[in-house]
Design a protein around this motif. Structure first.
Motif, PDB file in Angstrom:
ATOM      1  N   LYS A   1     -29.888  -1.806 -51.024  1.00 33.19           N
ATOM      2  CA  LYS A   1     -29.156  -0.622 -50.539  1.00 33.19           C
ATOM      3  C   LYS A   1     -28.843   0.329 -51.694  1.00 33.19           C
ATOM      4  N   THR A   2     -29.856   0.581 -52.494  1.00 33.39           N
ATOM      5  CA  THR A   2     -29.664   1.392 -53.688  1.00 33.39           C
ATOM      6  C   THR A   2     -30.798   2.394 -53.836  1.00 33.39           C
ATOM      7  N   VAL A   3     -30.457   3.587 -54.262  1.00 33.66           N
ATOM      8  CA  VAL A   3     -31.441   4.605 -54.611  1.00 33.66           C
ATOM      9  C   VAL A   3     -31.278   4.924 -56.091  1.00 33.66           C
ATOM     10  N   TYR A   4     -32.387   5.217 -56.730  1.00 36.30           N
ATOM     11  CA  TYR A   4     -32.398   5.435 -58.173  1.00 36.30           C
ATOM     12  C   TYR A   4     -32.938   6.821 -58.512  1.00 36.30           C
ATOM     13  N   LEU A   5     -32.548   7.303 -59.666  1.00 36.56           N
ATOM     14  CA  LEU A   5     -33.140   8.526 -60.206  1.00 36.56           C
ATOM     15  C   LEU A   5     -33.435   8.274 -61.678  1.00 36.56           C
ATOM     16  N   GLN A   6     -34.709   8.076 -61.996  1.00 35.48           N
ATOM     17  CA  GLN A   6     -35.140   7.914 -63.376  1.00 35.48           C
ATOM     18  C   GLN A   6     -35.371   9.296 -63.957  1.00 35.48           C
ATOM     19  N   MET A   7     -34.668   9.599 -65.030  1.00 33.68           N
ATOM     20  CA  MET A   7     -34.741  10.922 -65.643  1.00 33.68           C
ATOM     21  C   MET A   7     -35.292  10.789 -67.060  1.00 33.68           C
ATOM     22  N   ASN A   8     -36.460  11.358 -67.284  1.00 34.63           N
ATOM     23  CA  ASN A   8     -37.110  11.329 -68.597  1.00 34.63           C
ATOM     24  C   ASN A   8     -37.208  12.747 -69.165  1.00 34.63           C
ATOM     25  N   LEU A   9     -37.452  12.826 -70.461  1.00 40.06           N
ATOM     26  CA  LEU A   9     -37.625  14.117 -71.136  1.00 40.06           C
ATOM     27  C   LEU A   9     -36.477  15.062 -70.795  1.00 40.06           C
ATOM     28  N   LEU A  10     -35.277  14.548 -70.890  1.00 38.84           N
ATOM     29  CA  LEU A  10     -34.105  15.321 -70.500  1.00 38.84           C
ATOM     30  C   LEU A  10     -33.932  16.549 -71.389  1.00 38.84           C
ATOM     31  N   LYS A  11     -33.419  17.609 -70.769  1.00 32.64           N
ATOM     32  CA  LYS A  11     -33.176  18.879 -71.452  1.00 32.64           C
ATOM     33  C   LYS A  11     -31.692  19.232 -71.344  1.00 32.64           C
ATOM     34  N   PRO A  12     -31.192  20.054 -72.250  1.00 37.77           N
ATOM     35  CA  PRO A  12     -29.784  20.469 -72.147  1.00 37.77           C
ATOM     36  C   PRO A  12     -29.453  21.094 -70.794  1.00 37.77           C
ATOM     37  N   GLU A  13     -30.404  21.778 -70.194  1.00 39.68           N
ATOM     38  CA  GLU A  13     -30.139  22.396 -68.890  1.00 39.68           C
ATOM     39  C   GLU A  13     -30.069  21.390 -67.752  1.00 39.68           C
ATOM     40  N   ASP A  14     -30.325  20.124 -68.014  1.00 37.18           N
ATOM     41  CA  ASP A  14     -30.130  19.078 -67.016  1.00 37.18           C
ATOM     42  C   ASP A  14     -28.669  18.616 -66.968  1.00 37.18           C
ATOM     43  N   THR A  15     -27.855  19.106 -67.881  1.00 36.39           N
ATOM     44  CA  THR A  15     -26.437  18.737 -67.906  1.00 36.39           C
ATOM     45  C   THR A  15     -25.760  19.151 -66.611  1.00 36.39           C
ATOM     46  N   ALA A  16     -25.111  18.187 -65.952  1.00 37.11           N
ATOM     47  CA  ALA A  16     -24.492  18.440 -64.652  1.00 37.11           C
ATOM     48  C   ALA A  16     -23.800  17.173 -64.173  1.00 37.11           C
ATOM     49  N   VAL A  17     -23.030  17.328 -63.108  1.00 32.72           N
ATOM     50  CA  VAL A  17     -22.567  16.174 -62.350  1.00 32.72           C
ATOM     51  C   VAL A  17     -23.613  15.894 -61.278  1.00 32.72           C
ATOM     52  N   TYR A  18     -24.096  14.675 -61.242  1.00 27.14           N
ATOM     53  CA  TYR A  18     -25.144  14.281 -60.305  1.00 27.14           C
ATOM     54  C   TYR A  18     -24.530  13.500 -59.144  1.00 27.14           C
ATOM     55  N   HIS A  19     -24.880  13.930 -57.933  1.00 26.03           N
ATOM     56  CA  HIS A  19     -24.376  13.297 -56.718  1.00 26.03           C
ATOM     57  C   HIS A  19     -25.539  12.759 -55.890  1.00 26.03           C
ATOM     58  N   CYS A  20     -25.365  11.587 -55.321  1.00 34.25           N
ATOM     59  CA  CYS A  20     -26.318  11.146 -54.315  1.00 34.25           C
ATOM     60  C   CYS A  20     -25.723  11.438 -52.932  1.00 34.25           C
ATOM     61  N   ALA A  21     -26.602  11.541 -51.955  1.00 32.02           N
ATOM     62  CA  ALA A  21     -26.185  11.896 -50.603  1.00 32.02           C
ATOM     63  C   ALA A  21     -27.097  11.226 -49.585  1.00 32.02           C
ATOM     64  N   LEU A  22     -26.578  11.067 -48.383  1.00 35.24           N
ATOM     65  CA  LEU A  22     -27.277  10.326 -47.329  1.00 35.24           C
ATOM     66  C   LEU A  22     -27.316  11.134 -46.043  1.00 35.24           C
ATOM     67  N   GLN A  23     -28.447  11.036 -45.344  1.00 31.88           N
ATOM     68  CA  GLN A  23     -28.577  11.684 -44.046  1.00 31.88           C
ATOM     69  C   GLN A  23     -28.502  10.633 -42.942  1.00 31.88           C
ATOM     70  N   PHE A  24     -27.666  10.899 -41.954  1.00 37.18           N
ATOM     71  CA  PHE A  24     -27.639  10.024 -40.785  1.00 37.18           C
ATOM     72  C   PHE A  24     -28.805  10.333 -39.854  1.00 37.18           C
ATOM     73  N   ARG A  25     -29.142  11.622 -39.745  1.00 37.86           N
ATOM     74  CA  ARG A  25     -30.162  12.041 -38.785  1.00 37.86           C
ATOM     75  C   ARG A  25     -31.529  12.032 -39.436  1.00 37.86           C
ATOM     76  N   ALA A  26     -32.534  11.654 -38.656  1.00 40.27           N
ATOM     77  CA  ALA A  26     -33.923  11.700 -39.112  1.00 40.27           C
ATOM     78  C   ALA A  26     -34.516  13.036 -38.698  1.00 40.27           C
ATOM     79  N   TYR A  27     -34.663  13.962 -39.645  1.00 42.63           N
ATOM     80  CA  TYR A  27     -35.192  15.286 -39.351  1.00 42.63           C
ATOM     81  C   TYR A  27     -36.718  15.257 -39.320  1.00 42.63           C
ATOM     82  N   SER A  28     -37.270  16.118 -38.465  1.00 39.00           N
ATOM     83  CA  SER A  28     -38.727  16.148 -38.324  1.00 39.00           C
ATOM     84  C   SER A  28     -39.391  16.910 -39.458  1.00 39.00           C
TER      85      SER A  28
END
Length: 128
Positions: free
Chosen positions: A77-104
């Motif tokens: 029950k886990t999702v990952y985000l592998q981030m390579n070659l990071l840049k200063p402009e990648d600086t941020a607060v990172y949030h994960c989010a979930l969808q209940f609905r399955a969109y077409s």
């Protein structure tokens, strides 16, 4: 109650790597699309990456294509985000989010308003 908890953020030098994790609880998880968004200082929240329920389809913002990889482990029950070659402009607060609905349409994966549950966020700071 459905909850998402991010971890893995931190301070890294430009060119370095980080791996973010988002652990879900309170639901089955394997039928839900997941996304990563980020909010740089003083800016709006922006789409980073998304993955469909099975992990077979992934989507990325142009700014991170070729550098970031989203993946999921439905058994954990886990999702990952592998981030390579990071840049200063990648600086941020990172949030994960979930969808209940399955969109077409995959167009909805990049829309914050189409996500139903959000994590509290984890800070990523990339120094130059």
């Amino acid at each position: 109650q459905v909850q998402l908890v991010e971890s893995g953020g931190g301070l890294v030098q430009a060119g370095g790597s980080l791996r973010l994790s988002c652990a879900a609880s309170g639901l089955t998880f394997s039928s839900n699309a997941m996304g990563w968004f980020r909010q740089p200082p003083g800016k709006e929240r922006e789409f980073v990456a998304a993955i469909n329920w099975s992990g077979a389809h992934t989507y990325y913002a142009d700014s991170v294509k070729g550098r970031f990889t989203i993946s999921r482990d439905n058994a954990q029950k886990t999702v990952y985000l592998q981030m390579n070659l990071l840049k200063p402009e990648d600086t941020a607060v990172y949030h994960c989010a979930l969808q209940f609905r399955a969109y077409s349409s995959s167009n909805y994966y990049s829309v914050p308003g189409k996500y139903d549950v959000w994590g509290q966020g984890t800070q990523v700071t990339v120094s130059s």
